[in-house]
Design a protein around this motif. Sequence first.
Motif, PDB file in Angstrom:
ATOM      1  N   PHE A  10      -8.499 -19.288   0.395  1.00  0.00           N
ATOM      2  CA  PHE A  10      -9.408 -19.976  -0.523  1.00  0.00           C
ATOM      3  C   PHE A  10     -10.620 -20.497   0.232  1.00  0.00           C
ATOM      4  N   ASP A  11     -10.394 -21.083   1.390  1.00  0.00           N
ATOM      5  CA  ASP A  11     -11.508 -21.593   2.188  1.00  0.00           C
ATOM      6  C   ASP A  11     -12.476 -20.467   2.535  1.00  0.00           C
ATOM      7  N   ARG A  12     -11.928 -19.326   2.919  1.00  0.00           N
ATOM      8  CA  ARG A  12     -12.777 -18.177   3.271  1.00  0.00           C
ATOM      9  C   ARG A  12     -13.587 -17.725   2.053  1.00  0.00           C
ATOM     10  N   TYR A  13     -12.938 -17.682   0.902  1.00  0.00           N
ATOM     11  CA  TYR A  13     -13.609 -17.270  -0.334  1.00  0.00           C
ATOM     12  C   TYR A  13     -14.673 -18.291  -0.730  1.00  0.00           C
ATOM     13  N   TRP A  14     -14.359 -19.572  -0.582  1.00  0.00           N
ATOM     14  CA  TRP A  14     -15.304 -20.642  -0.909  1.00  0.00           C
ATOM     15  C   TRP A  14     -16.571 -20.524  -0.066  1.00  0.00           C
ATOM     16  N   VAL A  15     -16.394 -20.289   1.223  1.00  0.00           N
ATOM     17  CA  VAL A  15     -17.542 -20.161   2.122  1.00  0.00           C
ATOM     18  C   VAL A  15     -18.375 -18.938   1.739  1.00  0.00           C
ATOM     19  N   GLU A  16     -17.704 -17.825   1.393  1.00  0.00           N
ATOM     20  CA  GLU A  16     -18.416 -16.605   0.998  1.00  0.00           C
ATOM     21  C   GLU A  16     -19.229 -16.822  -0.280  1.00  0.00           C
ATOM     22  N   CYS A  17     -18.683 -17.637  -1.201  1.00  0.00           N
ATOM     23  CA  CYS A  17     -19.369 -17.881  -2.481  1.00  0.00           C
ATOM     24  C   CYS A  17     -20.594 -18.774  -2.340  1.00  0.00           C
ATOM     25  N   LYS A  18     -20.652 -19.547  -1.247  1.00  0.00           N
ATOM     26  CA  LYS A  18     -21.767 -20.469  -1.016  1.00  0.00           C
ATOM     27  C   LYS A  18     -22.071 -21.322  -2.263  1.00  0.00           C
ATOM     28  N   PRO A  19     -21.130 -22.135  -2.679  1.00  0.00           N
ATOM     29  CA  PRO A  19     -21.340 -22.948  -3.893  1.00  0.00           C
ATOM     30  C   PRO A  19     -22.489 -23.932  -3.721  1.00  0.00           C
ATOM     31  N   LYS A  20     -23.161 -24.194  -4.826  1.00  0.00           N
ATOM     32  CA  LYS A  20     -24.273 -25.142  -4.787  1.00  0.00           C
ATOM     33  C   LYS A  20     -23.774 -26.577  -4.638  1.00  0.00           C
TER      34      LYS A  20
END
Length: 322
Positions: free
Chosen positions: A276-286
């Motif tokens: 999840f952390d890896r996916y979160w970083v890839e998504c670059k949330p605002k």
Amino acid sequence: MYPAVTEPKMVFRVFSFFYFLARPLLKWFLHRFTNLCELQRICYGCPPGASRTKKVQLSLELSKRIPIKKLLHILNELVSNDVDELFLRREIQTRAVGTVLQVKKINPKVHVDFPRTFGSCAEKIWGYKRLFFTVERLRATQYDSEEPEHEAKLLSLWKALVGDEMQLTGRITDQWQHIGFQGDDPATDFRGMGILGLDNLLYLAQNYNGTARHLLSHSHHPTHGYFFAIVGINLTSMAYHLLKNGLARTHFYNHPAHHLTVDTFHQFYCYLFYEFDRYWVECKPKSIMDFNLIQRRFEENILKLLAHDGCYFKMNLSVEDI
């Protein structure tokens, strides 16, 4: 109004309807042609792991034989009670294998591999059910600040994540927000998942300490940060519901461990947190406001992976000691 049924779902339902109608005739024909019962055909013809174990489970659950139905009832009762683990495994082996050999009239001297192969599937099936009841007890146990063991675990979590870098000034303090709790008292954040949420976080912090600290550093990012502990508890909820509704069977049935334990569940959780952390970083949330959307997409990705019978999640060893 009910939602419209999509065409693929309708086709699947029609196929399932006719399959279950034709199933007894199909079983009879295959038995006469191969001289093997359905369970033997599954154990001999399917690769080990989730593919074989799921089909064995379905065959047992669809059986109309009274001894098989009684077997399922007895073993389901055993796994839901707090019986000794060795006794339970012995009962699973002797009852499951013995009943099937007798009901299906299988000669173990002729079919020497069947008892071992079927017994392995039975251990996975009821091991998974036992794991759920174990996890459920932890989830139902609420965090109690008057319980010394609970308080000790919470302080161990702080020490594992922060170490000597920062000393707690007290039990109730806004310092807890440094590791991602919402307020001054972490006890209030464990309400939904009980002590299970704390046990998951503590297992990650103690057994994959380098990874846990790496994830914590990501959570402090000025733009893409998140609440480490709160996200962890949300992922506990995700892992718990995947276990409860059976969607996680693929992973656990493929797990190399012969016996499933609560540590097996903790490892599953650790994988989800890291990914999840890896996916979160890839998504670059605002901002953190994107959390629900990103978590939903992440869960959809995990469900797609679990839909494949070969799925097994394993922590990358090169990551564990970052």
